[in-house]
Each structure stands twice: as structure tokens, then as C-alpha cells.
Design a protein around this motif. Sequence first.
Motif, PDB file in Angstrom:
ATOM      1  N   GLU A 173       0.849  -1.163  -0.127  1.00  0.00           N
ATOM      2  CA  GLU A 173      -0.012  -0.058   0.081  1.00  0.00           C
ATOM      3  C   GLU A 173       0.839   1.305  -0.157  1.00  0.00           C
ATOM      4  N   ALA A 185       2.710   1.719  -3.512  1.00  0.00           N
ATOM      5  CA  ALA A 185       1.751   2.198  -4.359  1.00  0.00           C
ATOM      6  C   ALA A 185       1.441   3.883  -4.055  1.00  0.00           C
ATOM      7  N   GLU A 186       1.276   4.093  -2.849  1.00  0.00           N
ATOM      8  CA  GLU A 186       1.059   5.628  -2.604  1.00  0.00           C
ATOM      9  C   GLU A 186       2.327   6.451  -3.223  1.00  0.00           C
ATOM     10  N   SER A 223       4.600   5.703  -5.179  1.00  0.00           N
ATOM     11  CA  SER A 223       5.082   5.628  -6.641  1.00  0.00           C
ATOM     12  C   SER A 223       4.135   6.168  -7.356  1.00  0.00           C
ATOM     13  N   GLY A 224       2.801   6.839  -7.013  1.00  0.00           N
ATOM     14  CA  GLY A 224       1.998   7.355  -7.459  1.00  0.00           C
ATOM     15  C   GLY A 224       0.857   6.457  -8.348  1.00  0.00           C
ATOM     16  N   GLY A 225       0.912   5.337  -7.539  1.00  0.00           N
ATOM     17  CA  GLY A 225      -0.357   4.404  -7.767  1.00  0.00           C
ATOM     18  C   GLY A 225       0.338   3.030  -8.396  1.00  0.00           C
ATOM     19  N   ASP A 283       1.083  -0.728  -8.774  1.00  0.00           N
ATOM     20  CA  ASP A 283       0.631  -2.204  -8.275  1.00  0.00           C
ATOM     21  C   ASP A 283       1.752  -3.159  -8.374  1.00  0.00           C
ATOM     22  N   ALA A 332       8.132  -0.215  -9.130  1.00  0.00           N
ATOM     23  CA  ALA A 332       7.745   0.790  -8.173  1.00  0.00           C
ATOM     24  C   ALA A 332       8.607   1.497  -7.207  1.00  0.00           C
TER      25      ALA A 332
END
Length: 395
Positions: free
Chosen positions: A87, A90-91, A93-95, A97, A171
Amino acid sequence: MHASVRRPPGNPGSDVLVIGGGIIGLVTAWRAAQRGLRTALADPAPGGGAAQVAAGMLAAVTELHYGEETLLGLNLASAQRYPRFAEELAEASGGLDIGFRECGTLAVALDADDRAHLRELHALQQRCGLEAQWLTGRECRRLEPMLAPGVRGGLRVDGDHQVDPRRLAAALLVACERAGVLFHRSAAVRLTVAADRATGAELADGTVVAADQTVLAAGSLSGRLAGVPPEALPPVRPVKGQVLRLTVPPAYAPFLSRTVRAVVRGGQIYLVPRENGELVVGATSEEQGWDTTVTAGGVYELLRDAHELVPGITELPLTETRAGLRPATPDNAPLLGPSTLPGLHLATGHYRNGVLLTPLTGEVLAEVLATGEVPDLARPFSPRRFAAAREESFA
Ligand code: GLY
């Protein structure tokens, strides 16, 4: 809330130089930068390395081995961190997955020898207080209908998941860039040392990068960096793994719903199904030095064993064959934290567990770099354990 670090004004170098831009180097750099440390990273092709080959199993329980109970604690601690880590990444790295998938694992036996081996593993898991359920062959096939009819039994381990190491590397790369890590796209060729302290590194392009603290995170190459005094040089050797990638066409899905693995004729075979239809089949384990050739024999063995386990695999397109190098140490456990040379830290030797140990390695190294303190759970993995053993053997 992360502690921020005071730097001497006008210091032109970095607080931290990370040598190696595989997932371990990247996570170290990302976490260090998050702690307010000016961080540089040297690698000609960051985001590459063994993670481009690895299947990405988070197999703390199914890859348990006798004598590795201390390592188990570290592996479980890192596995536990994965949901939050995915999570957070993801935050950051700009989303992006990273393909963290809580799918569980089924380890099966094809004959009486495999069954005995699996029973022993189950007994060890139970002694270690781990969750693993013994299933009959029929129960295994009910879970995974593509399994061979001859499967004799298996272990259902619902806590061993997977992540996609290529997406993880991508990521981490973006997270590092966004956190302000300075990338030097050149290989470190020599550690620089002054007054018995590491001071950074000289790169292949001639740049000299000065840093207060240097982290050697170059996977199996970590034992070969010039300039590192012999007693601080990590005892890391490459162990080759050949891996195949197949594609499950939509008409065949779901081919497998979880990771399926077995020991066939003494060799490990595992099939890791991704949500995007990729099926990763691994892996050989070969002491071949620096050789990364994909051999007919390696591919044959993997396909033969995978076919015994899941006969339908021969229908699938074979899309990629590749070999990588696991950085192995004499006790199969990683080297984390300060080396015997002041200013030089190690984050290497992760052997079979690099992907699994990525979250914890970043956390441990960032703590060491920012505070000088080694977290308790990382103390047994001090790089100094081998220097001490070397000294004793010469005493
Ligand atoms: N952990 C899987 C492998 O090393 O092949």
C-alpha cells in the motif's frame, strides 16, 4: 513520523551511497531518503538484477529448512509487513501495483519419497508453530483440478503469498525518484576508504561519489567490489536459477489459483500463477559461478517436473526463459547492517529470500543509517558474524 537527520552545512557529498540498484538497493535508498538522508545510488541499470528473474513467492513457511529457524523469524516478520508495504509503495510511486496477491500455496507430493519429505516438513512447521494443513491427494485436486491424478498428498499453506518482482522493482524505482534519490547510472568499481573508514565509491564513468555512509547492496556481485578490506568483504557466492515464463490463455483460466510446488527427484519445482495470465515456473539451483546461460537441460528438467505435477502445462505458450543469480552466504541468511569497516554497511546475501525480505531490509537499513542502531530482530544477521568466525579459525 520519521526522524530527520542534521547534516553539516555545505557538505557536498551524500549522507548515504547505495551500491546496487536491485530491489534490495532500491528499498534501502527509498527508506533512507524517507528518513531525510541525502541518498545516492550507483547502478548502470537500476531496477534490474535477480528480481527480473525471480518468481516472487513469499514462501516463509513452505521454504522452511532445518537449522534455519532464526531466519524463519526474519522471514515471517517481513511477510507480515507485505500488505502495508504494498500500500505504502503504491502511494509513494503514484499508484503502481506490485502484484501482491494473497493466494496461498499448495506443496504436493508425487511419490512416497516426496510424501515422506513433505511429512517431515509438516512436522518441522508444527514444531515452529506455523499454520499448514495436511491434505490427501483428492483434497489437493479438489483445490487445484489441474494437478496430476497421481498426487499423493500435500500441505496447504494459506499464509504463503506472492508478489510480482518486476513490478516491485519498477515501483521502487519510481518511489526512489520521487523521494529525491540521486541516481548515478554507472557501476561502482571501487570502494573509497580514508583513515580506516569507507568514504563512498569510484564509479566506472570516473565519478567519485563521497558519502558519510555506504551500503553495499550489489547482490551476488557484493563479494567482488575492489577496495573493500578482506575482513569486511561479504562471503557471497552466486547460485544460478533458471526460470521459465508461460502464458495462460483466457480460455484456460483459472489454470491454477495458488502457487503450487513440489520437490521432484530432489529438485524444487514451483508454479506461480499471476492474475495477468503469466505462469512462472522455477527454478534450478546450480553452483555454476557467474554463468547465466539458459541451458536445454535446465529447461528440460523444469518442464519435465512441471509436467509431472500439472500435465496440462504442455498446452501453454512458453514465452520466456531466463537465468539469474541468487546471492548465497555460508549459512543461507542475509548480511544486514554495519560491516567491520566503519561507514560500510551490507544489505546482501538474501539467497532464496530477496523478494520476501525486501520490506524488512529497507526498514532495518534505514534504522541503522538514520540512528546507528541495529533493530533487535536483525542482530543475528550481522555481517560481523563471518568476520568473527574467520578470526576464530585463525586463532
Ligand atoms: N525462493 C525461490 C528460489 O530461490 O528459487
